[in-house]
Design a protein around this motif. Structure first.
Motif, PDB file in Angstrom:
ATOM      1  N   GLN A 136      33.861  52.062  42.164  1.00 29.58           N
ATOM      2  CA  GLN A 136      34.513  52.209  40.772  1.00 29.58           C
ATOM      3  C   GLN A 136      35.825  51.889  40.809  1.00 29.58           C
ATOM      4  O   GLN A 136      36.565  52.043  41.553  1.00 29.58           O
ATOM      5  N   LEU A 137      36.008  51.315  39.627  1.00 24.96           N
ATOM      6  CA  LEU A 137      37.261  50.446  39.291  1.00 24.96           C
ATOM      7  C   LEU A 137      38.073  51.240  37.855  1.00 24.96           C
ATOM      8  O   LEU A 137      37.175  51.267  36.860  1.00 24.96           O
ATOM      9  N   VAL A 138      39.019  51.698  37.823  1.00 29.52           N
ATOM     10  CA  VAL A 138      39.859  52.179  36.906  1.00 29.52           C
ATOM     11  C   VAL A 138      41.018  51.382  36.517  1.00 29.52           C
ATOM     12  O   VAL A 138      42.104  51.577  37.376  1.00 29.52           O
ATOM     13  N   GLU A 139      41.268  50.737  35.385  1.00 27.43           N
ATOM     14  CA  GLU A 139      42.409  49.940  34.994  1.00 27.43           C
ATOM     15  C   GLU A 139      43.300  51.101  34.060  1.00 27.43           C
ATOM     16  O   GLU A 139      42.830  51.966  33.686  1.00 27.43           O
ATOM     17  N   SER A 140      44.705  50.778  34.037  1.00 31.86           N
ATOM     18  CA  SER A 140      45.556  51.399  33.290  1.00 31.86           C
ATOM     19  C   SER A 140      46.760  50.708  33.089  1.00 31.86           C
ATOM     20  O   SER A 140      46.830  49.475  33.896  1.00 31.86           O
ATOM     21  N   GLY A 141      47.487  50.865  32.303  1.00 31.84           N
ATOM     22  CA  GLY A 141      48.965  50.230  31.914  1.00 31.84           C
ATOM     23  C   GLY A 141      48.912  49.221  30.650  1.00 31.84           C
ATOM     24  O   GLY A 141      49.800  48.825  30.542  1.00 31.84           O
ATOM     25  N   GLY A 142      47.900  49.091  30.245  1.00 27.51           N
ATOM     26  CA  GLY A 142      47.853  48.104  29.037  1.00 27.51           C
ATOM     27  C   GLY A 142      48.507  48.701  27.874  1.00 27.51           C
ATOM     28  O   GLY A 142      48.834  50.108  27.951  1.00 27.51           O
ATOM     29  N   GLY A 143      48.734  47.953  26.755  1.00 27.03           N
ATOM     30  CA  GLY A 143      49.480  48.383  25.818  1.00 27.03           C
ATOM     31  C   GLY A 143      50.037  47.271  24.845  1.00 27.03           C
ATOM     32  O   GLY A 143      49.525  46.107  24.911  1.00 27.03           O
ATOM     33  N   LEU A 144      50.880  47.763  23.749  1.00 29.34           N
ATOM     34  CA  LEU A 144      51.362  46.737  22.754  1.00 29.34           C
ATOM     35  C   LEU A 144      52.636  46.381  23.130  1.00 29.34           C
ATOM     36  O   LEU A 144      53.559  47.284  23.527  1.00 29.34           O
ATOM     37  N   VAL A 145      53.199  45.137  23.439  1.00 28.55           N
ATOM     38  CA  VAL A 145      54.551  44.642  23.781  1.00 28.55           C
ATOM     39  C   VAL A 145      54.976  43.546  22.912  1.00 28.55           C
ATOM     40  O   VAL A 145      54.093  42.733  22.510  1.00 28.55           O
ATOM     41  N   GLN A 146      56.200  43.448  22.829  1.00 26.80           N
ATOM     42  CA  GLN A 146      56.934  42.360  21.961  1.00 26.80           C
ATOM     43  C   GLN A 146      56.766  41.045  22.749  1.00 26.80           C
ATOM     44  O   GLN A 146      56.735  41.016  24.347  1.00 26.80           O
ATOM     45  N   ALA A 147      56.640  39.856  22.378  1.00 25.84           N
ATOM     46  CA  ALA A 147      56.768  38.593  23.040  1.00 25.84           C
ATOM     47  C   ALA A 147      58.177  38.583  24.189  1.00 25.84           C
ATOM     48  O   ALA A 147      59.296  39.078  23.444  1.00 25.84           O
ATOM     49  N   GLY A 148      57.888  38.136  25.129  1.00 24.01           N
ATOM     50  CA  GLY A 148      59.160  38.221  26.122  1.00 24.01           C
ATOM     51  C   GLY A 148      59.213  39.260  26.959  1.00 24.01           C
ATOM     52  O   GLY A 148      59.791  39.554  27.897  1.00 24.01           O
ATOM     53  N   GLY A 149      58.285  40.311  26.575  1.00 25.78           N
ATOM     54  CA  GLY A 149      58.359  41.618  27.474  1.00 25.78           C
ATOM     55  C   GLY A 149      57.567  41.787  28.613  1.00 25.78           C
ATOM     56  O   GLY A 149      57.152  40.730  29.103  1.00 25.78           O
ATOM     57  N   SER A 150      57.435  42.857  29.039  1.00 26.11           N
ATOM     58  CA  SER A 150      56.626  42.882  30.411  1.00 26.11           C
ATOM     59  C   SER A 150      55.954  44.135  30.461  1.00 26.11           C
ATOM     60  O   SER A 150      56.089  45.228  29.673  1.00 26.11           O
ATOM     61  N   LEU A 151      54.845  44.169  31.190  1.00 28.81           N
ATOM     62  CA  LEU A 151      53.791  45.296  31.376  1.00 28.81           C
ATOM     63  C   LEU A 151      53.512  45.124  32.945  1.00 28.81           C
ATOM     64  O   LEU A 151      53.061  44.210  33.366  1.00 28.81           O
ATOM     65  N   ARG A 152      52.970  46.317  33.399  1.00 29.40           N
ATOM     66  CA  ARG A 152      52.432  46.413  34.704  1.00 29.40           C
ATOM     67  C   ARG A 152      50.981  47.054  34.577  1.00 29.40           C
ATOM     68  O   ARG A 152      51.015  48.017  34.296  1.00 29.40           O
ATOM     69  N   LEU A 153      49.859  46.155  34.999  1.00 32.26           N
ATOM     70  CA  LEU A 153      48.618  46.916  34.959  1.00 32.26           C
ATOM     71  C   LEU A 153      48.349  47.468  36.323  1.00 32.26           C
ATOM     72  O   LEU A 153      48.829  46.689  37.533  1.00 32.26           O
ATOM     73  N   SER A 154      47.661  48.380  36.464  1.00 30.23           N
ATOM     74  CA  SER A 154      47.069  49.030  37.636  1.00 30.23           C
ATOM     75  C   SER A 154      45.618  49.086  37.649  1.00 30.23           C
ATOM     76  O   SER A 154      45.030  49.133  36.879  1.00 30.23           O
ATOM     77  N   CYS A 155      44.927  48.932  38.811  1.00 35.13           N
ATOM     78  CA  CYS A 155      43.499  49.192  38.905  1.00 35.13           C
ATOM     79  C   CYS A 155      43.363  49.951  40.353  1.00 35.13           C
ATOM     80  O   CYS A 155      43.678  49.380  41.365  1.00 35.13           O
ATOM     81  N   ALA A 156      42.898  51.213  40.229  1.00 41.83           N
ATOM     82  CA  ALA A 156      42.378  51.854  41.322  1.00 41.83           C
ATOM     83  C   ALA A 156      40.814  51.995  41.706  1.00 41.83           C
ATOM     84  O   ALA A 156      40.201  52.047  40.878  1.00 41.83           O
ATOM     85  N   ALA A 157      40.746  51.506  43.036  1.00 42.48           N
ATOM     86  CA  ALA A 157      39.370  51.563  43.267  1.00 42.48           C
ATOM     87  C   ALA A 157      38.939  52.762  44.189  1.00 42.48           C
ATOM     88  O   ALA A 157      39.695  53.299  44.859  1.00 42.48           O
ATOM     89  N   SER A 158      37.737  53.348  43.980  1.00 42.11           N
ATOM     90  CA  SER A 158      37.223  54.221  44.700  1.00 42.11           C
ATOM     91  C   SER A 158      35.776  54.076  45.140  1.00 42.11           C
ATOM     92  O   SER A 158      35.073  53.297  44.699  1.00 42.11           O
ATOM     93  N   GLY A 159      35.235  54.892  45.939  1.00 46.24           N
ATOM     94  CA  GLY A 159      33.991  54.835  46.372  1.00 46.24           C
ATOM     95  C   GLY A 159      33.831  54.083  47.635  1.00 46.24           C
ATOM     96  O   GLY A 159      34.912  54.360  48.412  1.00 46.24           O
ATOM     97  N   ARG A 160      32.824  53.518  47.861  1.00 48.43           N
ATOM     98  CA  ARG A 160      32.393  52.757  49.176  1.00 48.43           C
ATOM     99  C   ARG A 160      33.171  51.473  49.274  1.00 48.43           C
ATOM    100  O   ARG A 160      32.693  50.258  49.174  1.00 48.43           O
ATOM    101  N   THR A 161      34.421  51.450  49.252  1.00 45.54           N
ATOM    102  CA  THR A 161      35.134  50.151  49.256  1.00 45.54           C
ATOM    103  C   THR A 161      35.261  49.576  50.533  1.00 45.54           C
ATOM    104  O   THR A 161      35.354  48.228  50.459  1.00 45.54           O
ATOM    105  N   GLY A 162      35.136  49.956  51.540  1.00 48.32           N
ATOM    106  CA  GLY A 162      35.276  49.328  52.953  1.00 48.32           C
ATOM    107  C   GLY A 162      36.840  48.757  53.055  1.00 48.32           C
ATOM    108  O   GLY A 162      37.778  49.210  52.197  1.00 48.32           O
ATOM    109  N   SER A 163      37.141  47.874  53.901  1.00 55.52           N
ATOM    110  CA  SER A 163      38.503  47.512  54.057  1.00 55.52           C
ATOM    111  C   SER A 163      38.775  45.996  53.694  1.00 55.52           C
ATOM    112  O   SER A 163      39.678  45.614  53.193  1.00 55.52           O
TER     113      SER A 163
END
Length: 124
Positions: free
Chosen positions: A3-30
């Motif tokens: 399972q993958l869950v993203e977060s961190g999106g949104g509205l930003v002005q041009a020139g700005g910054s954002l950081r997206l995250s994606c957490a993995a769970s379940g049988r991910t292995g290494s």
């Protein structure tokens, strides 16, 4: 299953910054690779970046090179996409993806699981 869950999106002005995250769970292995894609309305899904299982290799689309940085925290099974100098053309739904193989893939069909997506909107 992974399972993958993203977060961190949104509205930003041009020139700005954002950081997206994606957490993995379940049988991910290494030994897995993680990637980011995006899809704007009316356009095809586009590869953005990927990071190898060790974090030692990263690849970027030309459109985001020098502006976006992908990284991963293997202890947390989380991958990040730091986006800076954002442009209106970066507006899209962003998806993280999991590939059960240690090296990067550059096409959607290279990946086995997908997150639900997070919207990024850059205003001019």
């Amino acid at each position: 299953q992974v399972q993958l869950v993203e977060s961190g999106g949104g509205l930003v002005q041009a020139g700005g910054s954002l950081r997206l995250s994606c957490a993995a769970s379940g049988r991910t292995g290494s030994w897995y690779n993680m990637g980011w894609f995006r899809q704007a309305p009316g356009k095809e899904r586009e590869f953005i970046a990927c990071v190898s299982w060790s974090g030692g290799s990263t690849y970027y689309a030309d459109s985001v090179k020098e502006r976006f940085t992908i990284s991963r925290d293997s202890a947390k099974n989380t991958v990040y996409l730091q986006m800076s100098s954002l442009k209106p053309e970066d507006t899209a739904a962003y998806y993280c993806a999991y590939r059960r193989y240690p090296s990067c893939g550059f096409n959607g069909y290279d990946y086995d699981y997908w997150g639900q997506g997070t919207q990024v909107t850059v205003s001019s």
